[in-house]
Design an enzyme around this catalytic site. Structure first.
Site, PDB file in Angstrom:
ATOM      1  N   GLY A 203      41.447  47.566  43.192  1.00  0.00           N
ATOM      2  CA  GLY A 203      41.044  47.179  44.423  1.00  0.00           C
ATOM      3  C   GLY A 203      42.058  46.524  45.386  1.00  0.00           C
ATOM      4  N   ASN A 204      43.161  45.988  44.948  1.00  0.00           N
ATOM      5  CA  ASN A 204      44.236  45.594  45.442  1.00  0.00           C
ATOM      6  C   ASN A 204      44.950  46.390  46.354  1.00  0.00           C
ATOM      7  OD1 ASN A 204      44.727  42.668  45.735  1.00  0.00           O
ATOM      8  ND2 ASN A 204      43.663  42.592  43.693  1.00  0.00           N
TER       9      ASN A 204
ATOM     10  N   LYS B 269      26.449  43.164  36.926  1.00  0.00           N
ATOM     11  CA  LYS B 269      27.628  43.425  37.917  1.00  0.00           C
ATOM     12  C   LYS B 269      27.001  43.038  39.333  1.00  0.00           C
ATOM     13  CE  LYS B 269      31.360  45.352  39.529  1.00  0.00           C
ATOM     14  NZ  LYS B 269      32.664  44.687  39.370  1.00  0.00           N
TER      15      LYS B 269
ATOM     16  N   LYS C  89      35.355  51.437  36.994  1.00  0.00           N
ATOM     17  CA  LYS C  89      36.277  52.567  37.251  1.00  0.00           C
ATOM     18  C   LYS C  89      37.446  52.810  36.012  1.00  0.00           C
ATOM     19  CE  LYS C  89      40.571  50.720  38.912  1.00  0.00           C
ATOM     20  NZ  LYS C  89      40.421  49.146  38.443  1.00  0.00           N
TER      21      LYS C  89
ATOM     22  N   LYS D 227      40.134  47.263  31.589  1.00  0.00           N
ATOM     23  CA  LYS D 227      41.559  47.638  31.501  1.00  0.00           C
ATOM     24  C   LYS D 227      41.843  48.001  29.828  1.00  0.00           C
ATOM     25  CE  LYS D 227      42.637  46.091  36.042  1.00  0.00           C
ATOM     26  NZ  LYS D 227      41.940  46.978  36.414  1.00  0.00           N
TER      27      LYS D 227
HETATM   28  P1  ADP Z   1      41.293  46.043  39.712  1.00  0.00           P
HETATM   29  O1  ADP Z   1      41.118  45.797  41.117  1.00  0.00           O
HETATM   30  O2  ADP Z   1      43.048  46.371  39.804  1.00  0.00           O
HETATM   31  O3  ADP Z   1      40.851  46.436  38.736  1.00  0.00           O
HETATM   32  P2  ADP Z   1      40.815  43.407  38.670  1.00  0.00           P
HETATM   33  O4  ADP Z   1      40.905  42.113  39.373  1.00  0.00           O
HETATM   34  O5  ADP Z   1      39.698  43.973  38.119  1.00  0.00           O
HETATM   35  O6  ADP Z   1      41.753  44.383  39.570  1.00  0.00           O
HETATM   36  O7  ADP Z   1      41.782  42.899  37.418  1.00  0.00           O
HETATM   37  C1  ADP Z   1      43.112  42.477  37.618  1.00  0.00           C
HETATM   38  C2  ADP Z   1      42.946  40.807  37.733  1.00  0.00           C
HETATM   39  O8  ADP Z   1      42.804  40.496  36.085  1.00  0.00           O
HETATM   40  C3  ADP Z   1      44.122  40.196  37.842  1.00  0.00           C
HETATM   41  O9  ADP Z   1      44.289  39.918  39.370  1.00  0.00           O
HETATM   42  C4  ADP Z   1      44.064  38.844  37.089  1.00  0.00           C
HETATM   43  O10 ADP Z   1      43.814  37.668  37.885  1.00  0.00           O
HETATM   44  C5  ADP Z   1      42.997  38.977  36.162  1.00  0.00           C
HETATM   45  N1  ADP Z   1      43.081  38.784  34.662  1.00  0.00           N
HETATM   46  C6  ADP Z   1      42.119  38.033  33.905  1.00  0.00           C
HETATM   47  N2  ADP Z   1      42.682  38.068  32.925  1.00  0.00           N
HETATM   48  C7  ADP Z   1      43.994  38.388  32.637  1.00  0.00           C
HETATM   49  C8  ADP Z   1      44.778  38.521  31.583  1.00  0.00           C
HETATM   50  N3  ADP Z   1      44.435  38.083  30.547  1.00  0.00           N
HETATM   51  N4  ADP Z   1      45.884  39.006  32.019  1.00  0.00           N
HETATM   52  C9  ADP Z   1      46.290  39.393  33.105  1.00  0.00           C
HETATM   53  N5  ADP Z   1      45.436  39.513  34.133  1.00  0.00           N
HETATM   54  C10 ADP Z   1      44.036  38.957  33.922  1.00  0.00           C
HETATM   55 MG    MG Z   2      38.587  45.787  38.145  1.00  0.00          MG
END
Ligand code: ADP
Ligand code: MG
Length: 314
Positions: free
Chosen positions: A10-11, A128, A214, A276
């Site tokens: 998303g970022n 969700k 996703k 992920k």
């Molecule tokens: P995207 O839109 O890329 O899927 P998400 O917000 O779903 O992004 O996932 C990325 C986020 O996960 C990061 O911004 C971070 O704050 C968070 N996060 C939570 N736990 C962890 C971890 N153990 N290691 C790295 N990031 C983490």
């Molecule tokens: Mg995500």
């Protein structure tokens, strides 16, 4: 030639706090696409997939605000709309970035459905959060009139719709996507927002009001394409243990087994890093060579194993 599914988070489309204007989203995508074009230039054959959280959220708001003027569309249709919205901006950004970096390429965007199981436990426990926040009266109306599930979020002082997030089983359009990818001429965008969820019902496919993660959907696509790599681009350099604490440490190259151990110990939350890492483990255990979690900026370096988190089978 190395083949990869690259999932952008998303970022890469909208940074936290930015208004979701066309200009902001286009600019962020242009930046991300510069990094993606550089690996295409380096010879990687990639398929792109993307998130849609803020975009589908805005489409839902538009539907709610205008509900007395035009009939609101169900969530599966809204997910389809968001694939077109992000897909088009991504096409534009990527075509330009590729032209500057190396090559003129056609960037088709495939409207993609993903089969989920009606018996998936997620349908019994929608979890969700999606779309706008509502006051209590409105929340009750939506529960009664539409049969929605809403959860209260005291930190935001409101109620929010929650929908099922079932696991992806197969990507309906995967064979067609595969043919485009193997032609070598096209750089395909597909499975946006995790895909439009459908279930098999009495011999036909029907859209359902749910959303598919996703990252899990990207793994599903990478498996059907038998790609070498699954890359998940997000806003952190990699997956950390002890994230946000004094002892936080980024994982470098780890086996699926080690990643799974940290996952089971609760190091990666369900709504963000969890899917992920799960997607990465699933991919390498199904024959993928390597899964990478990193930022767009570090993509090139991460491919040579010098940055990001790399999950390998052994
Ligand atoms: P995207 O839109 O890329 O899927 P998400 O917000 O779903 O992004 O996932 C990325 C986020 O996960 C990061 O911004 C971070 O704050 C968070 N996060 C939570 N736990 C962890 C971890 N153990 N290691 C790295 N990031 C983490
Ligand atoms: Mg995500």
């Amino acid at each position: 030639m190395t083949t990869a599914v690259v999932a952008i988070g998303g970022n890469a489309i909208l940074k936290k706090g930015q208004p979701a204007t066309r200009e902001n989203q286009q600019r962020n995508l242009e930046e991300t696409c510069r990094h993606i074009a550089s690996i295409v230039e380096a010879g990687y054959n990639i398929t792109l997939t993307h998130g849609n959280g803020p975009q589908v959220g805005d489409i839902l708001i538009q539907n709610e605000v205008a509900r007395n003027e035009v009939p609101p569309m169900p969530l599966d249709v809204c997910v389809a709309e968001s694939q077109g919205l992000v897909g088009f901006m991504l096409q534009q950004a990527l075509t330009e970035a590729l032209r500057k970096a190396c090559c003129d390429r056609i960037v088709p965007c495939v409207l993609t459905r993903v089969v989920v199981d009606e018996e998936d436990g997620a349908f019994r426990e929608p979890s969700k959060p999606i779309g706008p926040y509502y006051g209590q009266v409105e929340a009750e109306r939506l529960t009664n009139e539409r049969g929605w599930h809403l959860h209260e979020d005291p930190s935001r002082g409101g109620w929010r719709r929650v929908v099922p997030s079932p696991r992806p089983i197969t990507i309906v359009e995967a064979p067609a996507i595969g043919r485009l990818v193997r032609s070598g001429n096209d750089l395909v965008i597909a499975v946006g927002g995790g895909g439009i969820p459908v279930v098999w019902k009495e011999g036909r496919m029907e859209g359902v009001e749910a959303v598919v993660d996703k990252d899990l959907a990207a793994a599903c696509l990478a498996k059907s394409l038998k790609d070498d790599l699954l890359v998940m681009l997000t806003d952190v350099e990699g997956a950390y243990v002890g994230y946000g604490t004094a002892r936080e440490r980024m994982l470098g190259t780890v086996t699926a087994e080690e990643a799974e151990r940290h996952l089971n110990e609760g190091e990666f939350p369900p709504g963000s890093m969890g899917p992920k890492v799960e997607a990465a483990i699933d991919f390498v255990r199904s024959g993928g060579e390597r899964a990478i979690i990193t930022t767009p900026e570090l993509l090139h370096t991460a491919l040579s194993s010098k940055a990001g988190t790399q999950i390998v089978n052994r």
